[in-house]
Design an enzyme around this catalytic site. Structure first.
Site, mmCIF file in Angstrom:
data_model
loop_
_atom_site.group_PDB
_atom_site.id
_atom_site.type_symbol
_atom_site.label_atom_id
_atom_site.label_comp_id
_atom_site.label_asym_id
_atom_site.label_seq_id
_atom_site.Cartn_x
_atom_site.Cartn_y
_atom_site.Cartn_z
ATOM 1 N N ARG A 152 0.821 -1.206 0.000
ATOM 2 C CA ARG A 152 0.000 0.000 0.000
ATOM 3 C C ARG A 152 0.854 1.254 0.000
ATOM 4 N NH1 ARG A 152 -3.606 -0.723 5.242
ATOM 5 N NH2 ARG A 152 -4.986 0.678 4.085
ATOM 6 N N HIS A 514 -6.587 37.806 -17.187
ATOM 7 C CA HIS A 514 -7.492 38.900 -16.861
ATOM 8 C C HIS A 514 -8.821 38.369 -16.346
ATOM 9 C CE1 HIS A 514 -10.676 41.841 -17.776
ATOM 10 N NE2 HIS A 514 -9.780 42.697 -17.299
ATOM 11 N N ARG A 620 -7.888 50.070 -7.698
ATOM 12 C CA ARG A 620 -7.318 50.307 -9.032
ATOM 13 C C ARG A 620 -8.194 51.349 -9.716
ATOM 14 N NH1 ARG A 620 -7.569 44.506 -8.433
ATOM 15 N NH2 ARG A 620 -5.533 43.538 -8.674
ATOM 16 N N ARG A 676 -4.567 53.638 -5.678
ATOM 17 C CA ARG A 676 -3.425 53.619 -6.581
ATOM 18 C C ARG A 676 -3.723 54.474 -7.796
ATOM 19 N NH1 ARG A 676 -1.824 48.252 -9.668
ATOM 20 N NH2 ARG A 676 -3.747 48.787 -10.771
ATOM 21 N N GLU A 805 7.162 46.869 -6.887
ATOM 22 C CA GLU A 805 6.776 45.833 -7.852
ATOM 23 C C GLU A 805 7.777 45.708 -8.986
ATOM 24 O OE1 GLU A 805 2.941 46.827 -9.501
ATOM 25 O OE2 GLU A 805 3.341 48.967 -9.378
ATOM 26 N N GLY A 826 3.422 44.846 -4.851
ATOM 27 C CA GLY A 826 2.537 44.425 -5.940
ATOM 28 C C GLY A 826 3.149 43.155 -6.501
ATOM 29 N N THR A 827 2.795 42.030 -5.899
ATOM 30 C CA THR A 827 3.540 40.813 -6.226
ATOM 31 C C THR A 827 3.154 40.220 -7.581
ATOM 32 O OG1 THR A 827 2.004 39.667 -4.762
ATOM 33 C CG2 THR A 827 4.210 40.126 -3.922
ATOM 34 N N ASN A 828 2.076 40.702 -8.202
ATOM 35 C CA ASN A 828 1.812 40.227 -9.574
ATOM 36 C C ASN A 828 2.913 40.734 -10.502
ATOM 37 O OD1 ASN A 828 -0.512 39.168 -8.574
ATOM 38 N ND2 ASN A 828 -1.869 40.685 -9.498
ATOM 39 N N ASP A 829 3.113 42.053 -10.472
ATOM 40 C CA ASP A 829 4.171 42.610 -11.314
ATOM 41 C C ASP A 829 5.550 42.194 -10.819
ATOM 42 O OD1 ASP A 829 3.500 44.188 -13.634
ATOM 43 O OD2 ASP A 829 2.305 45.430 -12.277
ATOM 44 N N CYS A 891 -0.451 43.526 -1.967
ATOM 45 C CA CYS A 891 -1.759 43.618 -2.599
ATOM 46 C C CYS A 891 -1.825 42.840 -3.902
ATOM 47 C CB CYS A 891 -2.145 45.074 -2.832
ATOM 48 S SG CYS A 891 -1.038 45.919 -3.962
HETATM 49 P P1 ADP Z 1 -6.063 3.913 -0.502
HETATM 50 O O1 ADP Z 1 -4.940 4.691 0.061
HETATM 51 O O2 ADP Z 1 -6.358 4.221 -1.928
HETATM 52 O O3 ADP Z 1 -7.258 3.938 0.401
HETATM 53 P P2 ADP Z 1 -5.319 1.432 0.688
HETATM 54 O O4 ADP Z 1 -3.856 1.168 0.799
HETATM 55 O O5 ADP Z 1 -5.977 1.926 1.919
HETATM 56 O O6 ADP Z 1 -5.564 2.403 -0.535
HETATM 57 O O7 ADP Z 1 -6.003 0.096 0.213
HETATM 58 C C1 ADP Z 1 -7.318 0.057 -0.250
HETATM 59 C C2 ADP Z 1 -8.112 -1.005 0.422
HETATM 60 O O8 ADP Z 1 -7.490 -2.267 0.311
HETATM 61 C C3 ADP Z 1 -8.288 -0.818 1.903
HETATM 62 O O9 ADP Z 1 -9.335 0.035 2.188
HETATM 63 C C4 ADP Z 1 -8.624 -2.206 2.375
HETATM 64 O O10 ADP Z 1 -9.982 -2.478 2.202
HETATM 65 C C5 ADP Z 1 -7.823 -3.076 1.437
HETATM 66 N N1 ADP Z 1 -6.622 -3.533 2.129
HETATM 67 C C6 ADP Z 1 -5.413 -2.965 2.152
HETATM 68 N N2 ADP Z 1 -4.569 -3.686 2.916
HETATM 69 C C7 ADP Z 1 -5.268 -4.729 3.394
HETATM 70 C C8 ADP Z 1 -4.962 -5.819 4.255
HETATM 71 N N3 ADP Z 1 -3.766 -5.974 4.800
HETATM 72 N N4 ADP Z 1 -5.942 -6.695 4.530
HETATM 73 C C9 ADP Z 1 -7.158 -6.556 3.985
HETATM 74 N N5 ADP Z 1 -7.520 -5.555 3.171
HETATM 75 C C10 ADP Z 1 -6.579 -4.645 2.874
HETATM 76 MG MG MG Z 2 1.363 46.361 -10.806
HETATM 77 MG MG MG Z 3 -7.270 3.523 2.264
#
Ligand code: ADP
Ligand code: MG
Ligand code: MG
Length: 934
Positions: A152, A514, A620, A676, A805, A826-829, A891
């Site tokens: 993950r 603009h 302005r 201004r 600016e 005037g950070t745009n310019d 500004c």
């Molecule tokens: P995201 O960051 O996109 O949410 P995750 O890493 O949380 O992704 O994973 C998505 C899903 O996968 C989780 O919500 C969970 O349901 C499932 N998942 C991840 N790791 C496990 C695990 N060790 N056991 C069971 N399900 C898992």
């Molecule tokens: Mg200006």
């Molecule tokens: Mg998740």
């Protein structure tokens, strides 16, 4: 230097030491440790070798991998949010499937090493697989008790759905048969395997989900079923084989069978996903630096797909849409991973878990309460139930709507969990925007599919009939119609049409074009830079996504997302809930920066006051010249041949400008007003159409030919750096004279009407690059103002200051400060002059700069602290000693950007000034800066 206990198991010494200001985690061999201690002081020896460390990794290695039991919530920079919280939950004794986290530094290293995982990191990963096998009692590829893991992603800041996850890794033909046999549940085993092949192929090899989904759909059709769960073990087995064949067909290699090889590939894929296009865009939108990298979590699997006494769910401790206190979430039986959110089956409401899984549900409610109290914030959690037993897979501070954020923060204060200051710090200022503009009706919006997406230039929702010119916008509006103004790009003369429109859509231009700037100022929804539109302005039509649109067709645009929809999506007016006022009240209590507004009209000024502005930081004046027939007098002024003629034309403008200023002072109720003087090059005011040119010629007693000559003479090769700003006051002092008279007379009148108000106009000279320019312009102002004040017998005070600016103004700020009562950046310019490219043209190459990692942000939106910021600091440091009374503000557009506001607080500005609808954002950001830098 800190070090932990010597690990008895491995003979390694984990610890942390500092070298050259950076913290290094290390593992030293026991031998070295003993040598070090016998030499007297371990700290001294290690510190002495610190410089050589990089080359001597065989003795002292960086620590790239942490067990969940080795980390905690404070380590999110290193372990990512997900990893740090898995570690924290482990520490709290909650039921978390165990595993390890590969650090964000390993990700950075992966990119430094040219997208490979180096031997040292690989060795540590392999070592930690061993530890994980020990802890879980399962083994990769084992024929008795095989280990399956999830891989993950998890960055420091949560980036939901941006990167990738792989489940059930560790399966192959042998292992799946072992599982099927040992569990007596072959359906489950084959379900896991087909999911794994599907996710691995999609993520690791970028094969694309759709092939696999097509195969699943075909299988369901063949079997005459509608749901995945209705497929049998044999069906799933067949699917797995089809998937593998698909993989081989696309990749040209067999699907990998060795779990360790699978794992290394998967880790690489997660690192790689840090750089995928959607992650890059998400980071830019959310201010997350590319350099952070993502961590990778390897976690043993909990199975929600083993039958009907299993399941998986997601839940929030409070409602993320409204903030209502109470469990909110969904649960799906016999399911895994993303099934809940992917919509393959309709999940049940979390409360229904109470009947199906009474014990697990009870425990889950306890976990929710523990986590919310522990983190003192609303939690967003992911969990799985395996044979009735609960496993926690993730927790994080939940994302929420602006409305929910305000309610939750107030509730947490009332519940005694948070202080006012903490509550203020919890709100994302950028979110407030959405509370201040009309929104699409949510139910209608979910049913709609965007025809295209462009830049979300100014938030809010707009639905109306298409018109192609500002004039049409005005006349349709006058007839009571709602319109969306669609143009290639807008120009200052479109202002009235822009005001009349519900929303503005442009084909060209970036976030600071603009159209974008003006729309934000007016609080009108704007989507800019939609290059997919093939525009035919002349014939009042365009094509988008294969459809031709004509004048009068309905279009809906969402300035908060940049989405463009065909047809009507109803809008609802935003409501400001009571909590909003409470939070803003607290913010005002803690902030040090003043917040002013950029407003050119009394109605903008009034709006800004309602939103809490404490003055006008930028009016302005040129915007006032476009309304009604004022432009005629202004054009007469431009076409004048002599000073006398010019003065005569200016004389006509004096009373209108004076009355505008009076209304501004009235609207600001005695708060400071900074005006201004004329800034843009004169060519911006000349007539464009034959009709207008004829009209001007007639009124001036000139020929059309002569007017054309005047227009041609105003042509500049680079108007941005041309005859504008103070240069106009130098060549035509009579313009500055007229504007001074208008400012002073208006102030004297309003002062008479409101003797209790502190009226002190602040006259601001734009585009100074040399102190002598300011001296010259100031002389005109002072002579005129003093004469007016004396003639009126008034004791009015006024200030004369300058914009900073042009880089040279910052570099010579000590000389300029002698004559200036105030500086206003005037950070745009200043940004465009410092970078040397104009904000109107930057759109052409910024995309390439993002792609090539040269820029992470648009410097016109987010202040470039390293360059432009350095010039600002220099101007302050040079100016203040010369003139201790100098007050200093900003500004540019940056005055409403939270991270830029924090910078302004840090360098000691007195105020920020931003468009009216950004005032609450700036107030909150200023408070957060003060609280964070206490
Ligand atoms: P995201 O960051 O996109 O949410 P995750 O890493 O949380 O992704 O994973 C998505 C899903 O996968 C989780 O919500 C969970 O349901 C499932 N998942 C991840 N790791 C496990 C695990 N060790 N056991 C069971 N399900 C898992
Ligand atoms: Mg200006
Ligand atoms: Mg998740």
């Amino acid at each position: 230097m800190r070090y932990n206990e010597v690990s008895r198991h491995t003979g390694y010494l984990p610890g942390v030491f500092c070298a050259q200001g950076k913290e290094y985690s290390f593992i030293a061999q026991k031998k070295l440790w003993q040598r070090a201690t016998s030499a007297g002081s371990c700290a001294a020896v290690l510190e002495r070798t610190a410089a050589k460390i990089q080359n001597r990794r065989n003795y002292i290695m960086a620590k790239w991998v942490y067990l969940f039991s080795e980390g905690n919530a404070n380590m999110r920079e290193l372990l990512g949010g997900k990893g740090a919280n898995l570690a924290e939950m482990t520490g709290l004794g909650l039921p978390v499937p165990q595993g390890f986290t590969i650090t964000t530094e390993a990700c950075t290293q992966y990119y430094e090493d040219g997208q490979t995982i180096n031997d040292e990191i690989q060795a540590q990963i392999n070592e930690y697989i061993g530890k994980m096998e020990e802890i879980t009692g399962k083994k990769f590829g084992d024929s008795e008790n095989p280990l399956l893991v999830s891989v993950r992603s998890g960055a420091r800041a949560s980036m939901p759905g941006m990167m990738d996850t792989i489940l059930n890794l560790g399966l192959n033909e042998t292992v799946v048969n072992v599982l099927a046999e040992k569990s007596g549940n072959p359906r489950w085993a084959w379900d896991c395997y087909r999911r794994f092949i599907q996710m691995f192929s999609d993520v690791v090899m970028e094969v694309g989900k759709k092939y696999f989904e097509e195969l699943i759909d075909k299988m369901k059709l063949d079997r005459g079923v509608t749901q995945d769960v209705e497929l049998s073990a044999d069906d799933l087995k067949e699917l797995a084989n089809q998937f593998k064949a698909e993989y081989k067909g696309k990749i040209g290699k067999d699907f990998p069978d060795d779990p360790k090889e699978q794992l290394m590939e998967a880790i690489k894929a997660v690192f790689r996903s840090w750089d995928n296009p959607r992650a890059n865009v998400y980071r830019r939108d959310n201010d997350i630096p590319y350099s952070w990298g993502t961590a990778v979590n390897v976690q043993s699997m909990a199975f929600g797909n083993m039958g009907d006494d299993c399941g998986t769910g997601v839940a929030f401790t409070r409602d993320p849409a409204t903030g209502e206190n109470g469990l909110f979430g969904e649960f799906l039986t016999n399911a895994q991973g993303e099934d809940v959110v992917a919509g393959v089956r309709t999940p049940m409401h979390i409360s229904e878990m109470a009947d199906k899984f009474p014990e697990a549900f009870q425990q889950f409610k306890e976990v929710c309460s523990i986590l919310e109290k522990h983190y003192r914030d609303m939690q967003d959690m992911e969990f799985t139930v395996e044979h009735g037993k609960l496993y926690m897979l993730q927790t994080r501070n939940g994302k929420r709507t602006a409305q929910a954020a305000l309610k939750i923060a107030c509730d947490l204060v009332d519940e005694g969990m948070r202080t006012e200051e903490e509550a203020v710090a919890m709100i994302d200022p950028r979110n407030l925007d959405t509370l201040l503009h009309p929104q699409f009706d949510r139910a209608s919006l979910v049913r709609a599919t965007p025809a295209a997406r462009a830049l979300a230039a100014s938030p809010g929702a707009a639905c109306g009939q298409i018109v192609f010119s500002a004039e049409d916008a005005k006349s349709w509006h006058a007839k009571g119609k709602k319109v969306v103004l669609v143009r290639l790009e807008t120009s200052p003369e479109d202002i009235e049409g822009m005001k009349a429109a519900q929303g503005i859509l442009t084909v060209r231009g970036g976030m600071t074009s603009h159209a974008a700037v003006v729309a934000r100022g007016m609080g009108t929804c704007c989507v800019s830079g939609c290059s997919e539109i093939a525009m035919d302005e002349e014939n009042k039509k365009f094509t988008l996504a294969g459809k031709e649109y004509h004048e009068g067709d309905w279009l809906s645009i969402d300035g908060s997302t940049g989405n463009i929809y065909d047809g009507v999506i109803p809008t609802v007016d935003a409501t400001i809930a009571g909590e909003f006022g409470r939070i803003m009240g607290w913010a005002d209590k803690y902030r040090k920066l003043q917040v002013r507004t950029n407003a050119d009209t009394p109605s903008d000024a009034k709006k800004a006051r309602e939103l809490g502005a404490e003055g006008i930081g930028l009016c302005r004046t040129e915007h006032m010249f476009f309304e009604g027939d004022r432009i005629d007098a202004f054009r007469e002024m431009i076409c004048a041949d002599t000073t006398e003629e010019r003065e005569a034309a200016l004389e006509k403008l004096l009373p209108v400008q004076q009355s505008d200023f009076e209304k501004l002072y009235e609207a600001m109720e005695g708060n400071p007003v900074t005006i201004r003087f004329l800034d843009p090059p004169l060519h911006e005011f000349v007539p464009q159409t034959d009709e207008d040119i004829q009209k001007l010629a007639d009124s001036q007693g000139k020929t059309v030919e002569q007017i054309h000559q005047i227009i041609d003479s105003l042509h500049e090769f680079n108007p941005m750096m041309g005859h504008r700003g103070v240069r106009l006051a130098v060549t035509y002092p009579e313009i500055a004279k007229m504007q001074t008279k208008a400012v002073i007379r208006a102030a004297i009148n309003v002062k008479k009407a409101h003797p209790d108000w502190n009226i002190c106009p602040e006259i601001m000279i734009p585009l100074i690059g040399d102190d002598k320019e300011l001296k010259f312009a100031k002389k005109t102002v002072v002579e005129t103002a003093d004469a007016e004040i004396a003639a009126a017998g008034s004791d009015l005070k006024y200030l004369v200051g300058t914009m900073i600016e042009i880089p040279r103004a910052a570099l010579t700020a000590d000389a300029i400060a002698k004559d200036a009562d105030f500086f206003c950046f005037g950070t745009n310019d200043l940004t465009q002059m410092t970078f040397g490219f104009s904000r109107d043209d930057a759109g052409k190459f910024l995309e390439a700069y993002y792609e090539r990692k040269i820029f992470e942000n648009d410097p016109f939106t987010k202040l470039d602290q390293n360059g432009v910021g350095k010039l600002m600091e220099m101007a302050i440091n040079l100016g203040k000693p010369v003139n201790p009374n100098l007050h200093i503000g900003i500004c540019g557009e940056h005055g409403g950007d939270p991270s830029s506001v924090e910078f302004c607080h840090k360098i000691g500005l007195d105020y920020v000034s931003c468009s009216p609808f950004r005032v609450p954002i700036a107030r909150l950001a200023a408070a957060q800066a003060a609280i964070a830098n206490k």
